[in-house]
Every structure is written in structure tokens, then in C-alpha cells.
Design a protein around this motif. Sequence first.
Motif, PDB file in Angstrom:
ATOM      1  N   GLY A 269       0.836  -1.197   0.000  1.00 49.91           N
ATOM      2  CA  GLY A 269       0.000   0.000   0.000  1.00 49.91           C
ATOM      3  C   GLY A 269       0.867   1.242   0.000  1.00 49.91           C
ATOM      4  N   LEU A 270       0.430   2.284   0.696  1.00 53.21           N
ATOM      5  CA  LEU A 270       1.130   3.556   0.732  1.00 53.21           C
ATOM      6  C   LEU A 270       2.586   3.381   1.166  1.00 53.21           C
ATOM      7  N   PHE A 271       3.494   4.059   0.461  1.00 50.95           N
ATOM      8  CA  PHE A 271       4.917   4.082   0.770  1.00 50.95           C
ATOM      9  C   PHE A 271       5.325   5.542   0.936  1.00 50.95           C
ATOM     10  N   PHE A 272       5.932   5.863   2.098  1.00 50.09           N
ATOM     11  CA  PHE A 272       6.278   7.249   2.412  1.00 50.09           C
ATOM     12  C   PHE A 272       7.597   7.251   3.165  1.00 50.09           C
ATOM     13  N   ASN A 273       8.573   8.042   2.700  1.00 47.06           N
ATOM     14  CA  ASN A 273       9.906   7.986   3.300  1.00 47.06           C
ATOM     15  C   ASN A 273      10.604   9.356   3.252  1.00 47.06           C
ATOM     16  N   PRO A 274      10.259  10.281   4.171  1.00 52.37           N
ATOM     17  CA  PRO A 274      11.006  11.541   4.258  1.00 52.37           C
ATOM     18  C   PRO A 274      12.342  11.315   4.971  1.00 52.37           C
ATOM     19  N   SER A 275      13.334  12.146   4.643  1.00 50.97           N
ATOM     20  CA  SER A 275      14.658  11.963   5.242  1.00 50.97           C
ATOM     21  C   SER A 275      15.460  13.251   5.132  1.00 50.97           C
ATOM     22  N   PHE A 276      16.561  13.309   5.875  1.00 49.18           N
ATOM     23  CA  PHE A 276      17.523  14.400   5.725  1.00 49.18           C
ATOM     24  C   PHE A 276      18.913  13.818   5.890  1.00 49.18           C
ATOM     25  N   GLY A 277      19.909  14.517   5.333  1.00 51.86           N
ATOM     26  CA  GLY A 277      21.252  13.967   5.408  1.00 51.86           C
ATOM     27  C   GLY A 277      22.310  14.953   4.973  1.00 51.86           C
ATOM     28  N   ILE A 278      23.493  14.403   4.732  1.00 50.16           N
ATOM     29  CA  ILE A 278      24.640  15.189   4.308  1.00 50.16           C
ATOM     30  C   ILE A 278      25.245  14.519   3.093  1.00 50.16           C
ATOM     31  N   LYS A 279      25.650  15.325   2.102  1.00 51.78           N
ATOM     32  CA  LYS A 279      26.238  14.765   0.884  1.00 51.78           C
ATOM     33  C   LYS A 279      27.607  15.372   0.637  1.00 51.78           C
ATOM     34  N   LYS A 280      28.457  14.575   0.022  1.00 52.36           N
ATOM     35  CA  LYS A 280      29.811  15.005  -0.329  1.00 52.36           C
ATOM     36  C   LYS A 280      29.922  15.039  -1.849  1.00 52.36           C
ATOM     37  N   SER A 281      30.475  16.117  -2.351  1.00 46.03           N
ATOM     38  CA  SER A 281      30.665  16.270  -3.785  1.00 46.03           C
ATOM     39  C   SER A 281      32.015  15.697  -4.189  1.00 46.03           C
ATOM     40  N   THR A 282      32.027  14.883  -5.257  1.00 44.81           N
ATOM     41  CA  THR A 282      33.270  14.419  -5.845  1.00 44.81           C
ATOM     42  C   THR A 282      33.430  15.119  -7.188  1.00 44.81           C
ATOM     43  N   ARG A 283      34.288  14.591  -8.042  1.00 48.37           N
ATOM     44  CA  ARG A 283      34.558  15.267  -9.308  1.00 48.37           C
ATOM     45  C   ARG A 283      33.301  15.449 -10.143  1.00 48.37           C
ATOM     46  N   ASN A 284      32.466  14.418 -10.233  1.00 46.89           N
ATOM     47  CA  ASN A 284      31.226  14.537 -11.015  1.00 46.89           C
ATOM     48  C   ASN A 284      30.084  13.720 -10.430  1.00 46.89           C
ATOM     49  N   LYS A 285      30.140  13.467  -9.119  1.00 48.40           N
ATOM     50  CA  LYS A 285      29.117  12.667  -8.443  1.00 48.40           C
ATOM     51  C   LYS A 285      28.859  13.246  -7.056  1.00 48.40           C
ATOM     52  N   HIS A 286      27.776  12.763  -6.429  1.00 51.41           N
ATOM     53  CA  HIS A 286      27.480  13.090  -5.041  1.00 51.41           C
ATOM     54  C   HIS A 286      27.339  11.787  -4.256  1.00 51.41           C
ATOM     55  N   ILE A 287      27.994  11.718  -3.106  1.00 51.36           N
ATOM     56  CA  ILE A 287      27.866  10.578  -2.195  1.00 51.36           C
ATOM     57  C   ILE A 287      27.121  11.065  -0.967  1.00 51.36           C
ATOM     58  N   SER A 288      26.044  10.351  -0.568  1.00 52.35           N
ATOM     59  CA  SER A 288      25.168  10.843   0.495  1.00 52.35           C
ATOM     60  C   SER A 288      25.033   9.844   1.632  1.00 52.35           C
ATOM     61  N   LEU A 289      24.848  10.390   2.826  1.00 48.14           N
ATOM     62  CA  LEU A 289      24.478   9.616   4.012  1.00 48.14           C
ATOM     63  C   LEU A 289      23.279  10.308   4.623  1.00 48.14           C
ATOM     64  N   LYS A 290      22.203   9.563   4.873  1.00 51.45           N
ATOM     65  CA  LYS A 290      20.987  10.188   5.389  1.00 51.45           C
ATOM     66  C   LYS A 290      20.261   9.268   6.351  1.00 51.45           C
ATOM     67  N   ILE A 291      19.371   9.870   7.120  1.00 49.77           N
ATOM     68  CA  ILE A 291      18.512   9.139   8.037  1.00 49.77           C
ATOM     69  C   ILE A 291      17.068   9.534   7.743  1.00 49.77           C
ATOM     70  N   GLY A 292      16.169   8.544   7.744  1.00 49.49           N
ATOM     71  CA  GLY A 292      14.789   8.821   7.380  1.00 49.49           C
ATOM     72  C   GLY A 292      13.803   8.051   8.223  1.00 49.49           C
ATOM     73  N   TYR A 293      12.533   8.308   7.955  1.00 56.06           N
ATOM     74  CA  TYR A 293      11.437   7.643   8.657  1.00 56.06           C
ATOM     75  C   TYR A 293      10.556   6.977   7.607  1.00 56.06           C
ATOM     76  N   LEU A 294      10.508   5.650   7.631  1.00 55.73           N
ATOM     77  CA  LEU A 294       9.792   4.883   6.620  1.00 55.73           C
ATOM     78  C   LEU A 294       8.419   4.462   7.125  1.00 55.73           C
ATOM     79  N   VAL A 295       7.395   4.761   6.332  1.00 54.94           N
ATOM     80  CA  VAL A 295       6.021   4.328   6.628  1.00 54.94           C
ATOM     81  C   VAL A 295       5.548   3.456   5.461  1.00 54.94           C
ATOM     82  N   GLN A 296       5.136   2.223   5.763  1.00 53.96           N
ATOM     83  CA  GLN A 296       4.696   1.301   4.729  1.00 53.96           C
ATOM     84  C   GLN A 296       3.384   0.625   5.134  1.00 53.96           C
ATOM     85  N   LYS A 297       2.341   0.813   4.343  1.00 53.08           N
ATOM     86  CA  LYS A 297       1.055   0.155   4.566  1.00 53.08           C
ATOM     87  C   LYS A 297       1.167  -1.319   4.173  1.00 53.08           C
TER      88      LYS A 297
END
Length: 258
Positions: free
Chosen positions: A182-210
Motif C-alpha cells: 500500500g502507501l509508501f512514504f519515506n522523508p529523510s535528511f542527510g549530508i552529501k559530499k561532492s566528488t569530481r562529477n558525483k554526489h555521495i550521500s548519508l541520510k537518516i529517514g522515517y519509513l512508513v509502509q502500509k
Amino acid sequence: MKVFFLLFIIFSPLFLNGQSKDLIVVDGIRYKGKLINYSKFDIRDSGSGEVFFYVDKIGDTLKISSNRNLKIKINRFNEFYKFDKETWNKVEYSINFDNNSLPNSGIFFSKGFVNDNLFNLGIGSGIFTIDRINFIPIFFSNHLDFYPNNRNSIFKLFIENKIGYSLGYDLGFEDYISASGGLFFNPSFGIKKSTRNKHISLKIGYLVQKYKSEHNNFWWGWWGAPDIFIPGSFNISDDIISRNGFFKQINISVSLTF
């Protein structure tokens, strides 16, 4: 969980204030730090012809005439990389957990548009497991970098959200008589690091799944029994447990955006 929050709060200011390491050589002497401003001498401008360079080692800014014997090398790869194409792609691995069950993992793939006005809108899918139910979500996602606003740091804080619908299946050992999503909802926040042409991210979120499921209480009572008991081989119709609700879990994710 508390340790993760503590480390995030302590170290994120250091990450966000990290400056790129530029190099200036003045009369053969090398200094590493950050180029603040540079201008060649122009007779029409009395404020021209000066170089301002912050030196990490002495913690101060040098003011140097641009007419002196100097060389400057700007390390642009340590600036925050801004995508110059129209679309982005993301691969993400997450671990979901709560106080009532063992941690489970998931993997997600998404693609979207590079557009701050639309909060980088995208669409994606993947697969993750909660309580032996396999969920396959189809979702819309968006994300927005909100601090800092300049390019002087290779780290940025961001917020992200996924919302959509998940299909639920028992893809393993037929632990369930039936299972659905059913419903899938996943808000989150985090920090990302920029490389030459990419972004690497680490985040924490709250998952709600029906979810909705039915299983035999008789069979689930045999967990830990000898292997002669084959999952799905029992069907005690008067001992069925039906559930209908929401899984709510914390998830920690790492992702690569390119």
C-alpha cells in the motif's frame, strides 16, 4: 541510534565549513589555503592589482600585489559539483530497523530532472523487506540542498522525500498465506559530499509502509524447530492471524548520485 545522531551533530559543522585547498607560490614559497580574490592591475581601477589569499597554516589572509612573481593553482575539484546535465541517476542502499524486529535492508534506483524549482523531481523503484514481507515500491522522489548556499564547501545538508505505492509479496519460504502492500512514504535528511562529477550521500529517514497479511499462528510457532517442518505445509484454518496496518521504521541510507 543515539550515537549516529551525536556524531552527525558534532562533525557536520566541520564538514560544511571545509574549504578547498588552493595553492599559491610567491617568490618560490608555497602556501596552501583558499583564494579569496584576484584582480590584475587596471589603471582605471585603484582597487585592482591585488591578490587576497587565506593561508591555513597561519590562519590569516595575505594581501599580495598581482605584479609580483607568483603562481596560483585553484583546486576546483574540491568545490561542490553542480550537475551541468538535465537528468540525474541515483543508486541507494538502506537499512531499516525498529525496536520490535531485526534490521532489514533494501535497494532503490531512481532517475529525475536537475531542476531546483521542481526540487529535482524523479521517479524510482526498488525492493526492501520488513517482517518477512518483500515490498516493491514505485515512487516519486525529490530532494533539495539547503545549506550552505555557496560552492566553498564540498559538503551540503539536504532534505529528501519519496512517496508512492508498494506491492507486497512473500517471495521467500511461503511464511504468509497472503500479503499485500500500500502507501509508501519515506522523508529523510542527510549530508552529501561532492566528488569530481558525483554526489555521495548519508541520510537518516522515517519509513512508513502500509501492509495487509494473513499467516498461520501454528506454523509461526514452530520457528526454531527441526528442518523437517517445511514452510507452507501447514494450513490450520482455525488458527489464522490477520493483520492490517502500517510498518513504521527508521532507516539509514547511503547513495550515489551521478
